[in-house]
Design an enzyme around this catalytic site. Structure first.
Site, PDB file in Angstrom:
ATOM      1  N   ASN A   1      46.012  44.262  25.268  1.00 37.18           N
ATOM      2  CA  ASN A   1      47.055  44.730  26.191  1.00 37.18           C
ATOM      3  C   ASN A   1      48.405  44.062  25.920  1.00 37.18           C
ATOM      4  OD1 ASN A   1      45.259  46.404  27.501  1.00 37.18           O
ATOM      5  ND2 ASN A   1      44.890  45.029  29.228  1.00 37.18           N
TER       6      ASN A   1
ATOM      7  N   TRP B   1      52.217  47.478  39.651  1.00 38.76           N
ATOM      8  CA  TRP B   1      50.821  47.049  39.837  1.00 38.76           C
ATOM      9  C   TRP B   1      49.893  48.217  39.535  1.00 38.76           C
ATOM     10  CZ3 TRP B   1      47.890  49.386  43.663  1.00 38.76           C
ATOM     11  CH2 TRP B   1      48.411  49.644  44.939  1.00 38.76           C
ATOM     12  N   SER B   2      48.662  47.894  39.211  1.00 37.06           N
ATOM     13  CA  SER B   2      47.729  48.886  38.645  1.00 37.06           C
ATOM     14  C   SER B   2      48.418  49.691  37.537  1.00 37.06           C
ATOM     15  CB  SER B   2      47.169  49.828  39.717  1.00 37.06           C
ATOM     16  OG  SER B   2      46.354  49.124  40.614  1.00 37.06           O
ATOM     17  N   PRO B   3      49.039  48.995  36.578  1.00 39.23           N
ATOM     18  CA  PRO B   3      49.780  49.712  35.529  1.00 39.23           C
ATOM     19  C   PRO B   3      48.873  50.574  34.660  1.00 39.23           C
ATOM     20  CG  PRO B   3      49.512  47.411  34.931  1.00 39.23           C
ATOM     21  CD  PRO B   3      49.051  47.534  36.363  1.00 39.23           C
TER      22      PRO B   3
ATOM     23  N   TYR C   1      44.417  36.966  47.132  1.00 41.77           N
ATOM     24  CA  TYR C   1      43.434  37.058  46.042  1.00 41.77           C
ATOM     25  C   TYR C   1      42.446  35.885  46.078  1.00 41.77           C
ATOM     26  CZ  TYR C   1      46.948  40.277  44.123  1.00 41.77           C
ATOM     27  OH  TYR C   1      47.866  41.283  43.943  1.00 41.77           O
TER      28      TYR C   1
ATOM     29  N   ARG D   1      40.493  42.767  25.729  1.00 42.30           N
ATOM     30  CA  ARG D   1      41.547  43.559  26.384  1.00 42.30           C
ATOM     31  C   ARG D   1      42.745  42.697  26.780  1.00 42.30           C
ATOM     32  NH1 ARG D   1      37.740  47.079  30.387  1.00 42.30           N
ATOM     33  NH2 ARG D   1      37.172  48.735  28.928  1.00 42.30           N
TER      34      ARG D   1
ATOM     35  N   GLN E   1      57.217  45.154  43.796  1.00 36.81           N
ATOM     36  CA  GLN E   1      55.970  45.376  43.040  1.00 36.81           C
ATOM     37  C   GLN E   1      55.227  46.535  43.710  1.00 36.81           C
ATOM     38  OE1 GLN E   1      52.067  42.812  42.808  1.00 36.81           O
ATOM     39  NE2 GLN E   1      53.635  41.738  41.666  1.00 36.81           N
TER      40      GLN E   1
ATOM     41  N   ASP F   1      50.555  36.669  37.829  1.00 32.03           N
ATOM     42  CA  ASP F   1      50.696  37.198  39.189  1.00 32.03           C
ATOM     43  C   ASP F   1      49.457  36.881  40.023  1.00 32.03           C
ATOM     44  OD1 ASP F   1      52.202  39.227  41.020  1.00 32.03           O
ATOM     45  OD2 ASP F   1      50.110  39.879  41.064  1.00 32.03           O
TER      46      ASP F   1
ATOM     47  N   LYS G   1      52.265  35.523  46.703  1.00 32.98           N
ATOM     48  CA  LYS G   1      52.711  36.430  47.773  1.00 32.98           C
ATOM     49  C   LYS G   1      52.209  35.950  49.124  1.00 32.98           C
ATOM     50  CE  LYS G   1      51.691  40.059  44.421  1.00 32.98           C
ATOM     51  NZ  LYS G   1      50.433  39.815  43.734  1.00 32.98           N
TER      52      LYS G   1
ATOM     53  N   TRP H   1      44.274  39.970  40.459  1.00 34.04           N
ATOM     54  CA  TRP H   1      43.518  40.489  41.602  1.00 34.04           C
ATOM     55  C   TRP H   1      42.041  40.666  41.205  1.00 34.04           C
ATOM     56  CZ3 TRP H   1      41.944  45.921  42.560  1.00 34.04           C
ATOM     57  CH2 TRP H   1      41.377  46.077  43.836  1.00 34.04           C
TER      58      TRP H   1
ATOM     59  N   GLY I   1      46.252  52.101  36.011  1.00 40.81           N
ATOM     60  CA  GLY I   1      45.518  52.934  36.965  1.00 40.81           C
ATOM     61  C   GLY I   1      44.139  52.365  37.268  1.00 40.81           C
TER      62      GLY I   1
ATOM     63  N   HIS J   1      53.856  40.720  50.739  1.00 43.83           N
ATOM     64  CA  HIS J   1      52.789  41.514  50.101  1.00 43.83           C
ATOM     65  C   HIS J   1      52.795  42.991  50.506  1.00 43.83           C
ATOM     66  CE1 HIS J   1      48.713  40.683  48.002  1.00 43.83           C
ATOM     67  NE2 HIS J   1      49.101  41.897  47.748  1.00 43.83           N
TER      68      HIS J   1
HETATM   69  N1  LIG Z   1      51.254  43.807  45.290  1.00 47.60           N
HETATM   70  C1  LIG Z   1      50.180  44.518  45.486  1.00 47.60           C
HETATM   71  O1  LIG Z   1      49.943  45.077  46.578  1.00 47.60           O
HETATM   72  C2  LIG Z   1      49.181  44.669  44.371  1.00 47.60           C
HETATM   73  C3  LIG Z   1      48.124  45.576  44.501  1.00 47.60           C
HETATM   74  C4  LIG Z   1      47.221  45.694  43.444  1.00 47.60           C
HETATM   75  C5  LIG Z   1      47.390  44.918  42.307  1.00 47.60           C
HETATM   76  N2  LIG Z   1      48.411  44.014  42.212  1.00 47.60           N
HETATM   77  C6  LIG Z   1      48.599  43.151  40.994  1.00 47.60           C
HETATM   78  O2  LIG Z   1      48.656  44.000  39.863  1.00 47.60           O
HETATM   79  C7  LIG Z   1      47.667  43.584  38.913  1.00 47.60           C
HETATM   80  C8  LIG Z   1      47.194  44.758  38.077  1.00 47.60           C
HETATM   81  O3  LIG Z   1      46.672  45.794  38.878  1.00 47.60           O
HETATM   82  P1  LIG Z   1      45.099  46.093  38.979  1.00 47.60           P
HETATM   83  O4  LIG Z   1      44.363  44.847  38.728  1.00 47.60           O
HETATM   84  O5  LIG Z   1      44.907  46.806  40.280  1.00 47.60           O
HETATM   85  O6  LIG Z   1      44.827  47.203  37.887  1.00 47.60           O
HETATM   86  P2  LIG Z   1      45.079  47.449  36.312  1.00 47.60           P
HETATM   87  O7  LIG Z   1      45.667  46.241  35.667  1.00 47.60           O
HETATM   88  O8  LIG Z   1      45.786  48.746  36.204  1.00 47.60           O
HETATM   89  O9  LIG Z   1      43.610  47.691  35.801  1.00 47.60           O
HETATM   90  C9  LIG Z   1      42.633  46.693  35.780  1.00 47.60           C
HETATM   91  C10 LIG Z   1      41.309  47.367  35.451  1.00 47.60           C
HETATM   92  O10 LIG Z   1      41.421  48.050  34.198  1.00 47.60           O
HETATM   93  C11 LIG Z   1      40.504  47.522  33.254  1.00 47.60           C
HETATM   94  N3  LIG Z   1      41.254  47.389  31.986  1.00 47.60           N
HETATM   95  C12 LIG Z   1      42.179  46.457  31.662  1.00 47.60           C
HETATM   96  N4  LIG Z   1      42.684  46.698  30.442  1.00 47.60           N
HETATM   97  C13 LIG Z   1      42.068  47.809  29.979  1.00 47.60           C
HETATM   98  C14 LIG Z   1      42.178  48.544  28.771  1.00 47.60           C
HETATM   99  N5  LIG Z   1      43.008  48.184  27.799  1.00 47.60           N
HETATM  100  N6  LIG Z   1      41.386  49.647  28.636  1.00 47.60           N
HETATM  101  C15 LIG Z   1      40.540  50.020  29.629  1.00 47.60           C
HETATM  102  N7  LIG Z   1      40.392  49.371  30.791  1.00 47.60           N
HETATM  103  C16 LIG Z   1      41.150  48.268  30.963  1.00 47.60           C
HETATM  104  C17 LIG Z   1      40.024  46.208  33.809  1.00 47.60           C
HETATM  105  O11 LIG Z   1      38.642  46.023  33.536  1.00 47.60           O
HETATM  106  P3  LIG Z   1      38.086  44.756  32.679  1.00 47.60           P
HETATM  107  O12 LIG Z   1      38.325  43.532  33.519  1.00 47.60           O
HETATM  108  O13 LIG Z   1      36.654  45.107  32.526  1.00 47.60           O
HETATM  109  O14 LIG Z   1      38.872  44.757  31.394  1.00 47.60           O
HETATM  110  C18 LIG Z   1      40.188  46.392  35.318  1.00 47.60           C
HETATM  111  O15 LIG Z   1      39.038  47.011  35.865  1.00 47.60           O
HETATM  112  C19 LIG Z   1      46.582  42.970  39.816  1.00 47.60           C
HETATM  113  O16 LIG Z   1      45.620  42.244  39.098  1.00 47.60           O
HETATM  114  C20 LIG Z   1      47.436  42.175  40.771  1.00 47.60           C
HETATM  115  O17 LIG Z   1      47.877  40.985  40.171  1.00 47.60           O
HETATM  116  C21 LIG Z   1      49.321  43.900  43.231  1.00 47.60           C
END
Ligand SMILES: NC(=O)c1ccc[n+]([C@@H]2O[C@H](COP(=O)([O-])OP(=O)(O)OC[C@H]3O[C@@H](n4cnc5c(N)ncnc54)[C@H](OP(=O)(O)O)[C@@H]3O)[C@@H](O)[C@H]2O)c1
Length: 285
Positions: A240, A185-187, A51, A236, A159, A46, A76, A22, A189, A109
């Site tokens: 990760n 998702w947003s694992p 997206y 990262r 998800q 994913d 999705k 995303w 935060g 979705h």
């Molecule tokens: N089904 C749904 O409705 C839905 C909704 C939201 C998301 N999703 C899916 O879930 C995936 C993950 O969720 P997300 O993207 O919302 O959030 P996330 O993976 O929880 O967090 C991503 C954010 O955290 C930063 N980050 C990553 N690794 C880090 C670390 N080790 N330490 C500190 N900061 C870190 C990234 O910045 P940098 O890029 O600067 O590292 C980015 O800003 C999405 O990409 C998408 O594929 C699905």
């Protein structure tokens, strides 16, 4: 490194950590990030029609040289494409953008009006082998029950937003009983500072010589949920993934469980205003 896998309720397996895309909606950011994720060893990618990066994800997959059966691609159907025929058309567009012959997982979705008709389309796509498995996102217990009441098939996973500050414990318990995997998702935060600088997590990280991101992702893994962290930063993407060489103790798992505030940070699937907002955002051609 061999990845631990989860077994889905259809008997298929899925690697226990994936890569989210995303907001990686620019080719020059998305292609190298997905390429690096694949090189690092992530085998679940994913994406989503919403997206607007399926073509970039497909490009990175094609350039990776990986055999098709060696990675797992999720996409999705967006809410403005719900309905039987519309979903079939949307799937066709996604597949063309991805440049693939099939996807591994196709998800609804959000649980908006018409999701049962779209689900029928997902079942057809699965019957035809165009998707290996089908599932949902952002479904609450009553959505899952409504789907079960109108269908003979079950989502392999749901998800949903999940991280230590929002653990989805009631939903998770229900889904575990129903053998529906939780995909977080947003694992991390979304990189929220209150989570990543939490003193409990910092202390656990120090004890293992790991960073907080790795501790959180290990917590998801030991809890039995599939996390799909996203990062555009090579260091990262790499760090990760380094969560298979240590384990949290029961006490550490319990300390993280105690951090739950039950406050979501993003959209609430039960909030009509949020759903109306999603419905006002069709995907441009
Ligand atoms: N089904 C749904 O409705 C839905 C909704 C939201 C998301 N999703 C899916 O879930 C995936 C993950 O969720 P997300 O993207 O919302 O959030 P996330 O993976 O929880 O967090 C991503 C954010 O955290 C930063 N980050 C990553 N690794 C880090 C670390 N080790 N330490 C500190 N900061 C870190 C990234 O910045 P940098 O890029 O600067 O590292 C980015 O800003 C999405 O990409 C998408 O594929 C699905």
């Amino acid at each position: 490194m061999s990845l631990k896998t989860f077994t889905l309720n259809n008997g298929q397996t899925i690697p226990s950590l994936g890569f989210g895309t995303w907001e990686l909606d620019k080719e020059e950011i998305c292609v190298p990030a997905v390429a690096q994720a694949l090189e690092t060893g992530y085998r679940v990618i994913d994406t989503a029609a919403r997206y607007m990066n399926e073509a970039f994800v497909g490009k990175a997959l094609a350039e990776s040289g990986l055999k098709r059966e060696h990675y797992h691609l999720t996409t999705k159907v967006w809410v403005t494409d719900f309905g039987y025929e519309q979903t079939l058309r949307a799937f066709d567009k996604s597949l063309k953008k991805l440049g693939l012959e099939y996807v591994d997982l196709y998800l609804l979705h959000w649980p908006v009006e018409g999701f049962r008709r779209s689900w029928k389309a997902l079942e057809k796509l699965q019957d035809e082998g165009l998707t290996k498995a089908i599932g949902v996102c952002n479904f609450e217990i009553d959505h899952l029950e409504a789907l079960a009441a109108s269908s003979n098939s079950k989502p392999v996973l749901n998800q949903v937003e999940t991280h230590p500050l929002f653990q989805q414990r009631t939903l998770f318990e229900y889904m575990t009983e129903q053998e529906i995997l939780l995909e977080a998702w947003s694992p991390l935060g979304r990189g929220d500072a209150t989570l990543l600088t939490n003193p409990v997590l910092l202390e656990i990280a120090k004890a293992h010589g790991k960073d907080v991101g790795q501790i959180i992702l290990r917590w998801h893994l030991q809890r039995g949920s599939l996390a799909i962290p996203r990062s555009s930063k090579p260091s990262r993407v790499e760090s990760n993934f380094q969560i298979y060489d240590f384990a949290l103790t029961d006490q550490q798992m319990a300390s993280i469980t105690a951090l739950d505030t039950n406050q979501r940070s993003a959209g609430d699937p039960k909030d009509p205003e949020w759903i109306a907002k999603l419905m006002s955002m069709p995907i441009p051609d």
